[in-house]
Design an enzyme around this catalytic site. Structure first.
Site, PDB file in Angstrom:
ATOM      1  N   HIS A  26     -21.890  -6.528 -10.565  1.00 25.53           N
ATOM      2  CA  HIS A  26     -20.961  -5.459 -10.950  1.00 25.53           C
ATOM      3  C   HIS A  26     -19.505  -5.898 -10.757  1.00 25.53           C
ATOM      4  O   HIS A  26     -18.701  -5.864 -11.689  1.00 25.53           O
ATOM      5  CB  HIS A  26     -21.252  -4.191 -10.129  1.00 25.53           C
ATOM      6  CG  HIS A  26     -20.303  -3.063 -10.408  1.00 25.53           C
ATOM      7  ND1 HIS A  26     -20.638  -1.989 -11.201  1.00 25.53           N
ATOM      8  CD2 HIS A  26     -19.020  -2.842 -10.024  1.00 25.53           C
ATOM      9  CE1 HIS A  26     -19.613  -1.165 -11.285  1.00 25.53           C
ATOM     10  NE2 HIS A  26     -18.605  -1.663 -10.572  1.00 25.53           N
ATOM     11  N   GLU A  27     -19.186  -6.313  -9.554  1.00 27.41           N
ATOM     12  CA  GLU A  27     -17.796  -6.677  -9.262  1.00 27.41           C
ATOM     13  C   GLU A  27     -17.364  -7.886 -10.083  1.00 27.41           C
ATOM     14  O   GLU A  27     -16.209  -7.995 -10.483  1.00 27.41           O
ATOM     15  CB  GLU A  27     -17.596  -6.932  -7.766  1.00 27.41           C
ATOM     16  CG  GLU A  27     -17.867  -5.723  -6.865  1.00 27.41           C
ATOM     17  CD  GLU A  27     -17.125  -4.457  -7.278  1.00 27.41           C
ATOM     18  OE1 GLU A  27     -16.050  -4.559  -7.888  1.00 27.41           O
ATOM     19  OE2 GLU A  27     -17.645  -3.358  -6.997  1.00 27.41           O
ATOM     20  N   HIS A  56     -16.024  -6.810 -13.429  1.00 26.78           N
ATOM     21  CA  HIS A  56     -14.594  -6.484 -13.364  1.00 26.78           C
ATOM     22  C   HIS A  56     -13.768  -7.771 -13.365  1.00 26.78           C
ATOM     23  O   HIS A  56     -12.738  -7.866 -14.024  1.00 26.78           O
ATOM     24  CB  HIS A  56     -14.271  -5.736 -12.067  1.00 26.78           C
ATOM     25  CG  HIS A  56     -14.706  -4.302 -12.029  1.00 26.78           C
ATOM     26  ND1 HIS A  56     -14.375  -3.400 -13.006  1.00 26.78           N
ATOM     27  CD2 HIS A  56     -15.422  -3.599 -11.103  1.00 26.78           C
ATOM     28  CE1 HIS A  56     -14.873  -2.199 -12.680  1.00 26.78           C
ATOM     29  NE2 HIS A  56     -15.518  -2.305 -11.536  1.00 26.78           N
ATOM     30  N   HIS A  79     -13.394  -9.185 -16.753  1.00 29.88           N
ATOM     31  CA  HIS A  79     -12.438  -8.380 -17.519  1.00 29.88           C
ATOM     32  C   HIS A  79     -11.005  -8.813 -17.168  1.00 29.88           C
ATOM     33  O   HIS A  79     -10.138  -8.878 -18.031  1.00 29.88           O
ATOM     34  CB  HIS A  79     -12.665  -6.903 -17.161  1.00 29.88           C
ATOM     35  CG  HIS A  79     -12.102  -5.915 -18.145  1.00 29.88           C
ATOM     36  ND1 HIS A  79     -11.963  -4.587 -17.843  1.00 29.88           N
ATOM     37  CD2 HIS A  79     -11.654  -6.053 -19.406  1.00 29.88           C
ATOM     38  CE1 HIS A  79     -11.453  -3.957 -18.887  1.00 29.88           C
ATOM     39  NE2 HIS A  79     -11.254  -4.830 -19.854  1.00 29.88           N
TER      40      HIS A  79
HETATM   41 ZN    ZN Z   1     -16.660  -0.855 -10.483  1.00 36.56          ZN
END
Ligand code: ZN
Length: 712
Positions: free
Chosen positions: A498-499, A502, A505
């Site tokens: 998940h992290e 980011h 991105h």
């Molecule tokens: Zn998040």
């Protein structure tokens, strides 16, 4: 999560850096000996953590604010006619020093803090809020932005520049810059009252939650809890100078202990404590506060030219309108509630089989669903963890998936200074060998680190400023004893993916203007790349590559893998229903118009749930209106739907990958080029639809949550 921990830092992201030498030093303590004085000379302009001392932050932040105000005032006072270049682009180049200092400060206050840093943070927070007000309510500056905005159709701007103009203008207008002086005074009054009431709500809720703790004099009431949990309950009583046992309340409606407490009367008493915590007609009752808050927010929206608070808040989000968010949520309701009803039936069967002789109630749900879970999905953490060794998961799972999709490669660098020795730094390169970014990871739990996990940037990407991204991930994984392997749970594996989503991105950002770069997107979009990246954790070619026994290197047995997959669907009807119910309540409160009368919260809530087909006797909303801290005390008003919206996007996007061959370079490169590298440079709905070939659909999310099959 994406730096949600730092509302404080998020403010600083409004204006990003430019390469210049400080023009002003407001504080005598600030000078060339301060490591923030000039841009870092390290690779990627990484912060010189080896030189930064705790005492360096405050003078740099204060000088940074002073410098930015001078820079901004120079733009506002420019005698030349306003142009895109001398106004919008010029603004993008302001605040470099402040950004430099705040990025490093945000990292250490979040992940490696101490009393001095906390003190600086408390002192600077109101000053920073006032600082950004001074910029966004500067009438001369707004007049120039508005003048350029008016000519926008004749300027022949490229797409990204046009977007910068629109986003900047919109931000000024939303802040109230275009109001008359009388209306600005009114706005200030409303803001003050809203802020006061919001603080009052938080204080009442804190007191109510504390007062709502369940107390028992006899240990037998706590049957079902472990010895450690009972000891903690005795400890909690002691610290309150009470005899017996105390179970403090958690924020949510459901309380975690209800899953283990076997005495039904105890469960019912705890649930009642939770449900009515802020509705006892005492000093901690929040009902008058929230109905007044809803009314004031509606009035403020009207003043700013919007039909309601939600319309004001959603204008710059991907959903754009409350109607779109409501339509999306309405579509989730039938599948979610039908699944919850099936889950409820399974639970009733267990109750009946045990000759319980009662009908399922909300306080029974978690206790019996835990029994259903054990029978249907039992997953033994101790059996699974040896297959998830942290560094192996990182390099052969998280990094591996990114290499397969995007061709990027990772090389550890030991020469980049870090703020704590546990941090590892990697230089990330494109497939052609060109440098892309620096990536730091700080995974282990520490007492001076905030809870949870997050991503943030130390340097933002911008072609205008000539910067490449420096990003970091933080988590709270258990640190093994020296020489032992770090074995983590599948939940932790998912957090790492998940992290890192980011982080991608941020690292793929390829934009001209710093304020549109990377993760600087809407709240209902920003969790999309991260949640999307989670999907690769269970993708067979990726999973098989990292899920290997740390000692023997053997792959995880198929039976265990199947259990992990199956457990993903457990209790999803309940979980989704309670979330949608809370999100619907949020939206119903914030679509009230300014002329609506003051609402009675209980009647309003019941009616809102009834209207949206979410008034279920066994599945209450995750938060009741009167203790919904996100929307009355935090920044999520009319925004709780965003979690679900981003989930729709990530499942819909993953479906596209599945339909187009899955984990391939071609698919990854296309996604990177059309979405991950684009930041906020285009309308997010258009950006998504252009990549997907259509608008997002809620169907893949329903399927992923297991809401489309007949059984569990
Ligand atoms: Zn998040």
């Amino acid at each position: 999560m994406l730096n949600h921990t730092f509302a404080f830092l998020a403010l600083a992201v409004i204006t990003l850096c430019a390469i210049s030498v400080p023009v002003a030093a407001a504080d005598a303590k600030f000078g060339p000996s301060n490591p923030f004085y000039a841009p870092s000379t390290l690779p990627f302009q990484a912060p010189p953590f080896d030189k930064i001392k705790d005492e360096d932050y405050q003078p740099a932040i204060e000088a940074g604010m002073a410098e930015e105000l001078i820079e901004v005032q120079a733009i506002a006072d420019n005698p030349a006619a306003p142009t895109f270049e001398n106004t919008l682009v010029a603004m993008e180049k302001t605040g470099l020093l402040l950004q430099r200092a705040m990025a490093a400060f945000g990292a250490v206050t979040g992940a490696d803090t101490n009393p001095l840093l906390q003190k600086v943070r408390t002192e600077e927070a109101p000053k920073l809020a006032a600082h950004y007000d001074a910029i966004y309510l500067n009438p001369r500056l707004f007049a120039r932005v508005a003048a350029v905005y008016k000519q926008r159709d004749s300027l022949q701007l490229d797409g990204e520049s046009r977007r910068l103009l629109e986003v900047s203008y919109d931000r000024f207008v939303r802040s109230g810059a275009s109001l008359s002086d009388a209306d600005k005074t009114e706005l200030k009054k409303l803001n003050e009252e809203i802020s006061t009431l919001s603080t009052a709500f938080s204080t009442k809720l804190l007191d109510a939650t504390k007062a709502g703790a369940y107390a028992a004099s006899d240990k037998s009431a706590l049957a079902g809890l472990s010895d450690a949990q009972i000891a903690a309950a005795a400890q909690a009583a002691q610290s309150r100078k009470q005899a017996g046992y105390v179970l403090p309340l958690q924020n949510t409606t459901q309380q975690p202990d209800l899953a283990s407490l076997s005495v039904r009367a105890t469960r019912e008493a705890i649930f009642e404590k939770s449900w009515n915590r802020t509705e006892r007609g005492d000093a901690n009752d929040t009902r008058d506060t929230i109905s007044r808050l809803a009314q004031l927010r509606a009035q403020r929206a009207q003043l700013l030219g919007f039909p309601n608070h939600a319309a004001w808040k959603l204008g710059d989000q991907m959903a754009k309108t409350p109607e779109a968010a409501l339509k999306f949520m309405d579509a989730l309701v039938p599948g979610a509630t039908a699944k919850a009803e099936r889950e409820g039936k399974d639970i009733q069967d267990v109750i009946d089989a045990q000759k319980g002789g009662f009908t399922l109630q909300p306080w029974d749900w978690n206790f019996y669903s835990e029994q259903v879970r054990k029978v249907k999905y039992d997953l033994d953490e101790a059996q699974v963890k040896p297959y998830f060794e942290l560094n192996h998961v990182l390099e052969n799972g998280v990094f591996y998936a990114a290499t397969q999709l995007y061709g990027i490669t990772f090389k550890e660098r030991k020469d980049i200074p870090v703020y704590h020795p546990d941090i590892r730094v990697f230089e990330v390169s494109n497939a052609d060998g060109k440098p892309l970014a620096l990536f730091y990871c700080d995974y282990f739990k520490r007492d001076n680190k905030n809870g949870g996990a997050w991503m943030d940037s130390l340097v933002g990407q911008s072609k205008l400023l000539g910067t490449l991204p420096v990003v970091f991930n933080v988590a709270n994984l258990p640190k093994p004893a020296a020489g032992e392997p770090a074995l983590i749970s599948f939940t932790d594996v998912t957090t790492m993916f998940h992290e890192f989503g980011h982080a991608l991105h941020g690292m793929f950002a390829n934009t001209e203007y710093p304020s549109l770069s990377g993760t600087a997107t809407a709240a209902d979009f920003v969790e999309f790349p991260s949640q999307f990246n989670e999907h690769w954790a269970l993708y067979p070619a990726v999973f098989d590559h990292y899920a290997k026994h740390y000692k023997t290197g053997t792959p995880m047995p198929a039976e265990l893998v199947a259990k992990i997959r199956k457990a993903e669907n457990f209790n999803q009807g309940y979980k989704l229903t309670e979330l949608v119910a809370a999100a619907e309540l949020d939206m119903q409160w914030h679509t009230l118009s300014a002329s609506a009368p003051l609402q009675k919260p209980d009647a309003f809530e019941k009616q809102a749930l009834e209207k949206t087909h979410l008034l279920l006797s066994t599945v209450p909303p995750r938060y009741r209106s009167s203790y919904f801290a996100h929307i009355w005390g935090g920044g999520y008003s009319a925004g709780y739907y965003a979690y679900l919206w981003a989930e729709m996007l990530d499942d819909d996007a993953y479906q596209w990958f599945e339909d187009n061959g899955g984990l391939t370079r071609a698919n990854g490169d296309r996604f990177r080029q059309m979405v991950l590298s684009r930041g906020n440079t285009e309308d997010l709905g258009k950006m998504y639809a252009a990549w997907r070939g259509r608008e997002p659909s809620v169907e893949p999310m329903m399927k992923d949550r297991g809401l489309r099959d007949s059984g569990q």
